[in-house]
Design an enzyme around this catalytic site. Structure first.
Site, PDB file in Angstrom:
ATOM      1  CB  SER A 164      -0.998  -0.043   1.144  1.00  0.00           C
ATOM      2  OG  SER A 164      -1.401   1.129   1.318  1.00  0.00           O
ATOM      3  CE1 TYR A 176      -3.404  -2.151   5.599  1.00  0.00           C
ATOM      4  CE2 TYR A 176      -2.860  -0.011   4.975  1.00  0.00           C
ATOM      5  CZ  TYR A 176      -3.273  -1.137   4.422  1.00  0.00           C
ATOM      6  OH  TYR A 176      -3.371  -1.579   3.258  1.00  0.00           O
TER       7      TYR A 176
END
Length: 192
Positions: A164, A176
């Site tokens: 990501s 994350y």
């Protein structure tokens, strides 16, 4: 002006020829294993590769996700229930993959499974919130890759780790970002 148009047209034709030369033939005898196929990118990728004729081995976290994917795909696509944060589950899924692919090996591995974790300010989070995300997004990806590596080598296959932009820029507080940076670094070590 006419010369410029001819040059651009020539470059466009060379580009199209190059792109066409990159399209692989004989996909029907190649196996690809994709993690995280319940929804999202993994689900879409599994269906697209199935339509192109590949033998897709799709792992889903839930039975419901696996059944829905089977309904939307051909009989070539096979599913397995897999929680990548559980090493025993990863080992049993790898045995299943090995049995299915046989001597052909695994042509592709797409590590897509991930969880976002809690998207709340850091002060509200505990260490366990980080551990859960890292166990799935980083350690699970590493476990799946290392377990399936002999099958990938057998077929001279490829590994695709889905990361990501959060692996490079910290947009979301919590684990994350850290986990996606870990996936980036793990991918770099695979290339070395």
């Amino acid at each position: 002006m006419c010369l410029l148009v001819l040059i651009l047209l020539g470059l466009l034709l060379v580009y199209r020829w190059y792109r066409q030369s990159q399209i692989l033939e004989n996909l029907s005898d190649k196996y690809v294993f994709i993690t995280g196929c319940d929804t999202g990118f993994g689900n879409v990728l599994a269906k697209q590769l199935d339509k192109r004729g590949m033998r897709v081995l799709a792992s889903c976290l839930t039975e419901k996700g696996a059944e829905k994917l089977k309904e939307e795909a051909s009989s070539r696509l096979q599913t397995v229930i897999l929680d990548i944060s559980d090493s025993k589950n990863v080992s049993s899924a790898a045995e299943w993959v090995s049995h299915v692919v046989g001597d052909k090996g695994l042509w592709g591995l797409v590590n897509n499974a991930a969880i976002p974790g809690h998207m709340v300010p850091l002060g509200w989070q505990k260490k366990d919130d980080f551990v859960k995300v890292l166990n799935v997004n980083v350690l699970g990806t590493i476990d799946v890759t290392l377990t399936l590596l002999p099958l990938i080598r057998k077929a001279q296959g490829r590994i695709v780790n889905v990361s990501s932009i959060c692996g490079r820029l910290s947009f979301i507080p919590g684990g994350y970002n850290i986990s996606k940076y870990g996936v980036e670094v793990f991918s770099d070590t695979l290339r070395a």
